[in-house]
Design an enzyme around this catalytic site. Sequence first.
Site, PDB file in Angstrom:
ATOM      1  N   GLU A 123      18.402  25.782 -27.858  1.00 24.28           N
ATOM      2  CA  GLU A 123      18.787  26.992 -27.115  1.00 24.28           C
ATOM      3  C   GLU A 123      17.544  27.737 -26.632  1.00 24.28           C
ATOM      4  OE1 GLU A 123      22.873  28.624 -28.741  1.00 24.28           O
ATOM      5  OE2 GLU A 123      21.493  28.393 -30.396  1.00 24.28           O
ATOM      6  N   GLU A 143      25.572  21.803 -34.850  1.00 18.94           N
ATOM      7  CA  GLU A 143      26.474  22.902 -35.207  1.00 18.94           C
ATOM      8  C   GLU A 143      27.826  22.383 -35.692  1.00 18.94           C
ATOM      9  OE1 GLU A 143      24.395  22.924 -32.688  1.00 18.94           O
ATOM     10  OE2 GLU A 143      23.498  24.914 -32.457  1.00 18.94           O
TER      11      GLU A 143
HETATM   12  C1  1HE Z   1      15.143  24.660 -42.773  1.00 20.11           C
HETATM   13  C2  1HE Z   1      15.748  24.295 -41.556  1.00 20.11           C
HETATM   14  C3  1HE Z   1      16.689  25.196 -40.989  1.00 20.11           C
HETATM   15  C4  1HE Z   1      14.395  22.722 -42.111  1.00 20.11           C
HETATM   16  N1  1HE Z   1      16.932  26.350 -41.664  1.00 20.11           N
HETATM   17  N2  1HE Z   1      15.421  25.811 -43.379  1.00 20.11           N
HETATM   18  N3  1HE Z   1      19.553  23.280 -37.819  1.00 20.11           N
HETATM   19  C5  1HE Z   1      19.736  22.110 -38.453  1.00 20.11           C
HETATM   20  O1  1HE Z   1      20.823  21.778 -38.880  1.00 20.11           O
HETATM   21  C6  1HE Z   1      18.514  21.274 -38.669  1.00 20.11           C
HETATM   22  C7  1HE Z   1      18.214  21.134 -40.139  1.00 20.11           C
HETATM   23  N4  1HE Z   1      16.914  20.508 -40.360  1.00 20.11           N
HETATM   24  C8  1HE Z   1      16.718  19.160 -40.296  1.00 20.11           C
HETATM   25  O2  1HE Z   1      17.588  18.393 -39.929  1.00 20.11           O
HETATM   26  C9  1HE Z   1      15.364  18.671 -40.691  1.00 20.11           C
HETATM   27  O3  1HE Z   1      14.733  19.675 -41.458  1.00 20.11           O
HETATM   28  C10 1HE Z   1      14.426  18.307 -39.509  1.00 20.11           C
HETATM   29  C11 1HE Z   1      14.947  17.026 -38.822  1.00 20.11           C
HETATM   30  C12 1HE Z   1      14.327  19.433 -38.499  1.00 20.11           C
HETATM   31  C13 1HE Z   1      13.000  18.058 -40.036  1.00 20.11           C
HETATM   32  O4  1HE Z   1      13.034  17.110 -41.106  1.00 20.11           O
HETATM   33  P1  1HE Z   1      11.787  17.035 -42.098  1.00 20.11           P
HETATM   34  O5  1HE Z   1      12.048  15.847 -43.008  1.00 20.11           O
HETATM   35  O6  1HE Z   1      10.521  17.043 -41.343  1.00 20.11           O
HETATM   36  O7  1HE Z   1      11.783  18.398 -42.932  1.00 20.11           O
HETATM   37  P2  1HE Z   1      12.720  18.842 -44.174  1.00 20.11           P
HETATM   38  O8  1HE Z   1      12.183  18.245 -45.452  1.00 20.11           O
HETATM   39  O9  1HE Z   1      14.157  18.585 -43.902  1.00 20.11           O
HETATM   40  O10 1HE Z   1      12.541  20.415 -44.187  1.00 20.11           O
HETATM   41  C14 1HE Z   1      11.329  21.034 -44.586  1.00 20.11           C
HETATM   42  C15 1HE Z   1      11.652  22.419 -45.056  1.00 20.11           C
HETATM   43  O11 1HE Z   1      12.184  23.156 -43.966  1.00 20.11           O
HETATM   44  C16 1HE Z   1      12.746  22.442 -46.125  1.00 20.11           C
HETATM   45  O12 1HE Z   1      12.497  23.539 -46.954  1.00 20.11           O
HETATM   46  P3  1HE Z   1      11.802  23.380 -48.414  1.00 20.11           P
HETATM   47  O13 1HE Z   1      11.750  24.779 -48.939  1.00 20.11           O
HETATM   48  O14 1HE Z   1      12.696  22.443 -49.175  1.00 20.11           O
HETATM   49  O15 1HE Z   1      10.453  22.788 -48.141  1.00 20.11           O
HETATM   50  C17 1HE Z   1      13.998  22.677 -45.327  1.00 20.11           C
HETATM   51  O16 1HE Z   1      15.038  23.263 -46.088  1.00 20.11           O
HETATM   52  C18 1HE Z   1      13.483  23.661 -44.288  1.00 20.11           C
HETATM   53  N5  1HE Z   1      14.310  23.655 -43.085  1.00 20.11           N
HETATM   54  N6  1HE Z   1      15.273  23.087 -41.192  1.00 20.11           N
HETATM   55  C19 1HE Z   1      16.312  26.635 -42.823  1.00 20.11           C
HETATM   56  N7  1HE Z   1      17.299  24.958 -39.847  1.00 20.11           N
HETATM   57  C20 1HE Z   1      22.097  31.008 -33.067  1.00 20.11           C
HETATM   58  S1  1HE Z   1      23.072  29.725 -33.532  1.00 20.11           S
HETATM   59  C21 1HE Z   1      22.091  28.324 -33.677  1.00 20.11           C
HETATM   60  C22 1HE Z   1      22.797  27.313 -34.506  1.00 20.11           C
HETATM   61  C23 1HE Z   1      21.863  26.262 -35.038  1.00 20.11           C
HETATM   62  O17 1HE Z   1      20.694  26.263 -34.800  1.00 20.11           O
HETATM   63  S2  1HE Z   1      22.594  25.057 -35.993  1.00 20.11           S
HETATM   64  C24 1HE Z   1      21.304  23.937 -36.325  1.00 20.11           C
HETATM   65  C25 1HE Z   1      20.560  24.256 -37.585  1.00 20.11           C
END
Ligand code: 1HE
Length: 269
Positions: A123, A143
């Site tokens: 977005e 989403e």
């Molecule tokens: C996060 C987020 C997040 C990572 N919010 N903390 N977005 C998603 O559904 C995407 C979710 N994220 C992923 O699928 C993956 O993290 C990635 C593909 C982006 C990257 O993977 P990777 O292996 O490099 O990283 P990771 O190990 O998954 O994440 C590293 C850290 O970032 C980890 O935290 P930690 O404290 O365990 O180290 C994750 O929890 C954190 N992290 N993504 C919070 N999104 C206005 S409406 C909009 C609606 C949306 O955007 S929905 C989509 C949300």
Amino acid sequence: MLNTFTPATGLLSQFSMLRIEVAGPVVHMRLNRPDKRNALSTELVKQLQTAFVNLPDGARSAVISGEGAHFSAGLDLSEVTEQTVSEGVFHSRLWHGVFDQIQFGPVPVVAVLHGAVVGGGLELAATAHLRVAEQSTFYGLPEGQRGIFVGGSGSARIPRLMGVSRMTDMMLTGRVFDAAEGQAAGLSNYLVEDGQGLTKAFELAARIASNAPLSNYAITQALPRIAEMAPAEGLFVESLMSAIAQGDEAAKQRVRDFLAKRAGKVGKS
Ligand code: 1HE
């Protein structure tokens, strides 16, 4: 050729999740939350708002990019679990205001995409006026899987890039587009090798900054609005906008330069 980027000063140097640098008329804003994959927390979204409202004097174009291996993982999911319905509405409206500030602010914005460009990250990317994607880029709208809906203007902006049908597919099935598919679908304007995105974006931003400011203003403000109007109304606005742009001294000088053979010809660079 751009000067070297130097750290922004004053207010723009004080953000915890944004790193801002300036080179002449080009401002570079880097999402700087790599440990959380540049997830867009409310604080980061507010910092973006403050930054775009307070662009330095003399800024003529901006580049937005992400620190670390990903552009942005979208909405910070850790902030939504306890949100009430009304908080959800206001949260979404906050994003709308900030993203409008970026799209309809004073300068054209080029986004550099790499790694995850997901959910709210897509977005945000769709809010920029141009997108340069590196080969590592992948696009997702998870989403549907997360039980939520786009809330950061994605339903209005993303279909205008790729069409409702492709967006529906991504949201219903979790389909992920790679960089080449995203380019073919209209999500990016330029596709470059990994590590080349910033160079390309700075080159584009410098070229944009060298345009007459009123032309850039017409392109970023009038064009998207005219495209939403019925043709008769749109053409009326077009006439006014073109006369205003043409009447500006910057335009007259450029036309004189071309006629005097002092300006470049049109060609593929
Ligand atoms: C996060 C987020 C997040 C990572 N919010 N903390 N977005 C998603 O559904 C995407 C979710 N994220 C992923 O699928 C993956 O993290 C990635 C593909 C982006 C990257 O993977 P990777 O292996 O490099 O990283 P990771 O190990 O998954 O994440 C590293 C850290 O970032 C980890 O935290 P930690 O404290 O365990 O180290 C994750 O929890 C954190 N992290 N993504 C919070 N999104 C206005 S409406 C909009 C609606 C949306 O955007 S929905 C989509 C949300």
